[in-house]
Design a protein around this motif. Structure first.
Motif, short mmCIF file in Angstrom:
data_model
loop_
_atom_site.label_atom_id
_atom_site.label_comp_id
_atom_site.label_asym_id
_atom_site.label_seq_id
_atom_site.Cartn_x
_atom_site.Cartn_y
_atom_site.Cartn_z
N ILE A 22 0.86 -1.01 0.02
CA ILE A 22 0.03 -0.02 0.04
C ILE A 22 0.79 1.26 -0.02
N PRO A 23 0.53 2.32 -0.65
CA PRO A 23 1.28 3.53 -0.52
C PRO A 23 1.16 4.13 0.92
N THR A 24 2.58 4.49 1.16
CA THR A 24 2.58 5.15 2.61
C THR A 24 2.06 6.42 2.77
N SER A 25 1.56 6.90 1.73
CA SER A 25 0.92 8.45 2.04
C SER A 25 -0.63 7.99 2.51
N SER A 26 -1.17 6.74 2.20
CA SER A 26 -2.38 6.43 2.81
C SER A 26 -2.38 5.99 4.24
N LEU A 27 -1.28 5.81 5.00
CA LEU A 27 -1.17 5.56 6.43
C LEU A 27 -1.68 6.68 7.29
N PRO A 28 -2.14 6.39 8.50
CA PRO A 28 -2.64 5.24 8.78
C PRO A 28 -3.78 4.97 8.12
N LEU A 29 -4.33 3.77 8.08
CA LEU A 29 -5.45 3.33 7.31
C LEU A 29 -6.76 3.61 8.26
N PRO A 30 -7.75 4.22 7.71
CA PRO A 30 -9.12 4.46 8.63
C PRO A 30 -9.67 3.05 8.72
N VAL A 115 -2.98 1.22 11.52
CA VAL A 115 -4.69 1.27 11.62
C VAL A 115 -4.76 2.65 12.41
N LYS A 116 -5.82 3.33 12.04
CA LYS A 116 -6.34 4.41 12.95
C LYS A 116 -7.79 4.41 13.33
N TYR A 117 -8.32 3.94 14.50
CA TYR A 117 -9.60 3.84 14.82
C TYR A 117 -10.22 5.23 14.83
N GLU A 118 -11.27 5.46 14.15
CA GLU A 118 -11.81 6.87 13.87
C GLU A 118 -13.26 7.14 14.81
N SER A 119 -13.99 5.86 14.80
CA SER A 119 -15.22 6.04 15.23
C SER A 119 -15.82 4.58 15.65
N CYS A 120 -16.91 4.64 16.57
CA CYS A 120 -17.74 3.57 16.64
C CYS A 120 -18.97 3.70 15.99
N MET A 121 -19.67 2.63 15.31
CA MET A 121 -20.77 2.78 14.20
C MET A 121 -21.83 1.52 14.58
#
Length: 393
Positions: A22-30, A115-121
């Motif tokens: 994966i591209p490093t520019s996309s890190l961290p992945l949501p 990984v970046k955890y952004e919310s509970c859904m």
């Protein structure tokens, strides 16, 4: 800095091990912690999470993982879930609309910074707020909370419940100390496809006749204290004679067996588990009898894990050292009160089991802090376990 990064993930048995670039520019992945009923039923966990591993980069060899050792389960018209046919680890979501894949975060070999955890859904599916009330902040940042899909549905408050009075009444009616307990009432448990189902009855005199060393949830194994042997066989799994103890786990094997970072277990004596509502079919370890689609995997020399062979749902953790008690995946329970099943379970808020082994330290630290605050907020309610002292150990 390299333009790309290799991300490796694997099931528990290792049959399915894949690396994606994966591209490093996309890190961290949501990623988002999902509370929906479907996710709970296919995983046994109260919180599931995925990351998108389909990216357009020159070095990506394939957008589709090798599915040779995996079993597909179309949980809806929207997506198909893929899990390991041997050990049951949930690995991927495959979306029908565009064919993209997402990987279960618990399968990753590396998580921090990835990984970046952004919310509970999908909190509205829980009725009682579910485990979203256990994880409120990560690295000091408050997670957003959505009734349904993240970012597009309405936000809800931390204390949200679908109907607080109904939830509270369900808990108090089921486990009241004034003689109003509904003796013999059982809570149904099932995986998503219905191939595995069983019933759990509330604690009774026979429940305390089970035997077990203390769980790591209560006394960390790494401390190597003699007390972990539980020589006097204190029935720690029964809280206040009304509930069974339940807790969270972050160990390597549970994470990789389910495919998700946090597992949620209820400690249930086998005498309180039946395969039918009338109680005529008692708990058995013979998969050929009445267990339908359940499969087993020997994950270590003294542990057997079971899962549904059709939808992949995590079912039991079964350790040889305590044959009269099994860990039941809480996400399978059909409790009237909601996803936390507090009419049956008392949640331990003072420790995450094997928190020292957590892959994503930030997430598990947030879980641990959230549990302590949740226990403090709920202090005084009879269905909340408040630690070793409250169990008079």
């Amino acid at each position: 800095m390299a333009d790309t990064k290799g991300i490796t993930l694997s099931c528990l048995c290792g049959a399915a091990t894949h690396t994606f670039t994966i591209p490093t520019s996309s890190l961290p992945l949501p990623s988002h912690l999902c509370n929906c009923t479907t996710s709970r039923r296919i995983s046994g966990s109260l919180l599931t999470s995925y990351i998108n591993i389909t990216h357009d980069t020159p070095t990506t060899t394939s957008k589709k993982p090798d599915l040779t050792f995996l079993t597909p389960y179309p949980s809806s018209d929207v997506l198909t879930r893929w899990f390991c046919s041997t050990c049951g680890t949930h690995m991927y979501l495959e979306y029908a609309a565009d064919g993209h894949f997402e990987a279960a975060t618990g399968t990753l070999k590396e998580s921090e910074g990835v990984v970046k955890y952004e919310s509970c859904m999908w909190i509205e599916d829980t009725r009682d707020g579910g485990a979203s009330q256990f994880v409120t902040h990560i690295d000091g940042t408050e997670l957003k909370r959505y009734s349904r899909e993240s970012g597009v549905s309405k936000e809800v408050a931390l204390e949200w419940m679908d109907d607080p009075e109904t939830t509270e009444n369900a808990v108090q009616k089921y486990g009241s100390s004034d003689g109003g307990k509904e003796e013999g009432k059982k809570i149904h448990a099932t995986c998503h496809c219905g191939g595995v189902e069983f019933y759990i009855s509330p604690p009774n005199a026979e429940s305390k006749l089970a035997a077990s060393p203390f769980s790591d949830l209560i006394i960390p194994y790494h401390r190597q204290l003699d007390i972990t042997a539980n020589i006097d066989n204190h029935p720690w799994w029964v809280v206040g004679d009304k509930r069974f103890l339940a807790g969270t786990c972050a160990c390597h094997s549970c994470r990789r067996a389910s495919g998700f970072d946090i597992t949620f277990w209820g400690f249930i004596p086998t005498s309180n588990i039946t395969l039918d509502a009338t109680g005529e079919l008692p708990f058995t370890r013979d998969e050929r009898r009445y267990w339908g689609t359940m499969k087993s995997y020997r994950s270590s020399p003294n542990v057997t894990r079971t899962f549904c062979g059709k939808c992949g749902a995590n079912v039991f953790w079964d350790g040889d050292e305590r044959p009269s008690i099994v860990d039941v995946a809480v996400g399978l329970l059909d409790a009237e009160s909601g996803a936390r099943a507090q009419e049956l379970l008392a949640w331990y808020p003072e420790r995450v089991s094997f928190e020292e082994d957590a892959l994503n330290k930030s997430l598990i630290k947030g879980l641990g802090d959230g549990l302590i605050e949740w226990g403090r907020t709920n202090k005084g309610k009879e269905y909340v376990a408040t630690g070793i002292s409250s169990m008079q150990m």
